[in-house]
Design a protein around this motif. Structure first.
Motif, PDB file in Angstrom:
ATOM      1  N   GLU A 131       0.830  -1.203   0.000  1.00  0.00           N
ATOM      2  CA  GLU A 131       0.000   0.000   0.000  1.00  0.00           C
ATOM      3  C   GLU A 131       0.868   1.258   0.000  1.00  0.00           C
ATOM      4  O   GLU A 131       0.536   2.244  -0.660  1.00  0.00           O
ATOM      5  CB  GLU A 131      -0.965  -0.022   1.190  1.00  0.00           C
ATOM      6  N   ARG A 132       1.969   1.233   0.720  1.00  0.00           N
ATOM      7  CA  ARG A 132       2.900   2.367   0.742  1.00  0.00           C
ATOM      8  C   ARG A 132       3.481   2.637  -0.650  1.00  0.00           C
ATOM      9  O   ARG A 132       3.815   3.764  -0.981  1.00  0.00           O
ATOM     10  CB  ARG A 132       4.015   2.096   1.755  1.00  0.00           C
ATOM     11  N   HIS A 133       3.555   1.594  -1.467  1.00  0.00           N
ATOM     12  CA  HIS A 133       4.080   1.738  -2.832  1.00  0.00           C
ATOM     13  C   HIS A 133       2.976   1.945  -3.865  1.00  0.00           C
ATOM     14  O   HIS A 133       3.215   1.799  -5.063  1.00  0.00           O
ATOM     15  CB  HIS A 133       4.952   0.530  -3.182  1.00  0.00           C
ATOM     16  N   GLY A 134       1.777   2.292  -3.398  1.00  0.00           N
ATOM     17  CA  GLY A 134       0.709   2.683  -4.310  1.00  0.00           C
ATOM     18  C   GLY A 134      -0.194   1.572  -4.793  1.00  0.00           C
ATOM     19  O   GLY A 134      -1.050   1.799  -5.659  1.00  0.00           O
ATOM     20  N   PHE A 135      -0.052   0.367  -4.265  1.00  0.00           N
ATOM     21  CA  PHE A 135      -0.933  -0.728  -4.656  1.00  0.00           C
ATOM     22  C   PHE A 135      -2.282  -0.554  -3.966  1.00  0.00           C
ATOM     23  O   PHE A 135      -2.359  -0.137  -2.808  1.00  0.00           O
ATOM     24  CB  PHE A 135      -0.322  -2.079  -4.278  1.00  0.00           C
ATOM     25  N   VAL A 136      -3.335  -0.901  -4.703  1.00  0.00           N
ATOM     26  CA  VAL A 136      -4.704  -0.772  -4.215  1.00  0.00           C
ATOM     27  C   VAL A 136      -5.357  -2.146  -4.258  1.00  0.00           C
ATOM     28  O   VAL A 136      -5.232  -2.872  -5.249  1.00  0.00           O
ATOM     29  CB  VAL A 136      -5.491   0.221  -5.101  1.00  0.00           C
ATOM     30  N   GLN A 137      -6.067  -2.488  -3.194  1.00  0.00           N
ATOM     31  CA  GLN A 137      -6.743  -3.785  -3.162  1.00  0.00           C
ATOM     32  C   GLN A 137      -7.870  -3.808  -4.180  1.00  0.00           C
ATOM     33  O   GLN A 137      -8.670  -2.886  -4.262  1.00  0.00           O
ATOM     34  CB  GLN A 137      -7.294  -4.080  -1.767  1.00  0.00           C
TER      35      GLN A 137
END
Length: 152
Positions: A131-137
């Motif tokens: 999430e810190r690297h911009g990934f979205v569930q």
């Protein structure tokens, strides 16, 4: 600290399986699903040296470069890249090595105009990292969550 990738060969299976277990065992046990035989079968099914790279760290401590982790990025049938493995040995975690590896993946994906997706264990400490690297569930089930990152 100097970080770099090195190619994986067929004879690296056991060392990389051990690395994967060292990196994931705690999360698998937390979910109550750790099984060494199943883990070996799953990794054997995903073992593809063509798309795998050792993450190496030269800590400048006189010991020379050491294998710190494993990165596997597989081109997926729909044009995305699947981040299959990003594992670091516990001794190399929380040292920004994962950040460096992720930056390499995202830089390549940006150049190619491709999204990156992955599966991460539910309740894994790695969720915060992604999430810190911009990934979205984007989905998931009780065991694995699906995440995706798209280039801007």
């Amino acid at each position: 600290m100097r970080l770099f990738f090195a190619p994986v060969g067929q004879d690296d299976f056991e060392a990389l399986f051990d690395l994967r277990i060292a990196a994931m065992r705690e999360s698998l046990e937390r979910l109550g699903i750790f099984n060494l035989d199943n883990a070996r079968k799953r990794f054997a099914g995903q073992f593809d040296p063509q798309h795998m790279q050792h993450i190496c760290a030269d800590l400048e401590d006189g010991q020379g470069p050491q294998r710190a982790g494993l990165l596997t990025v597989v081109p997926y049938h729909d044009g995305r890249l699947k981040l299959q493995h990003l594992y670091l040995l516990p001794a190399y975690q929380n040292r920004r090595i994962g950040d460096w590896a992720m930056q390499q993946v995202q830089s390549q994906a940006r150049r190619d105009g491709r999204a990156v997706w992955l599966e991460v264990l539910n309740q894994s400490d790695a969720i915060r990292f992604y999430e810190r690297h911009g990934f979205v569930q984007t989905g998931g089930d009780p065991i694995d969550l699906l995440y995706q990152w798209s280039p801007v």
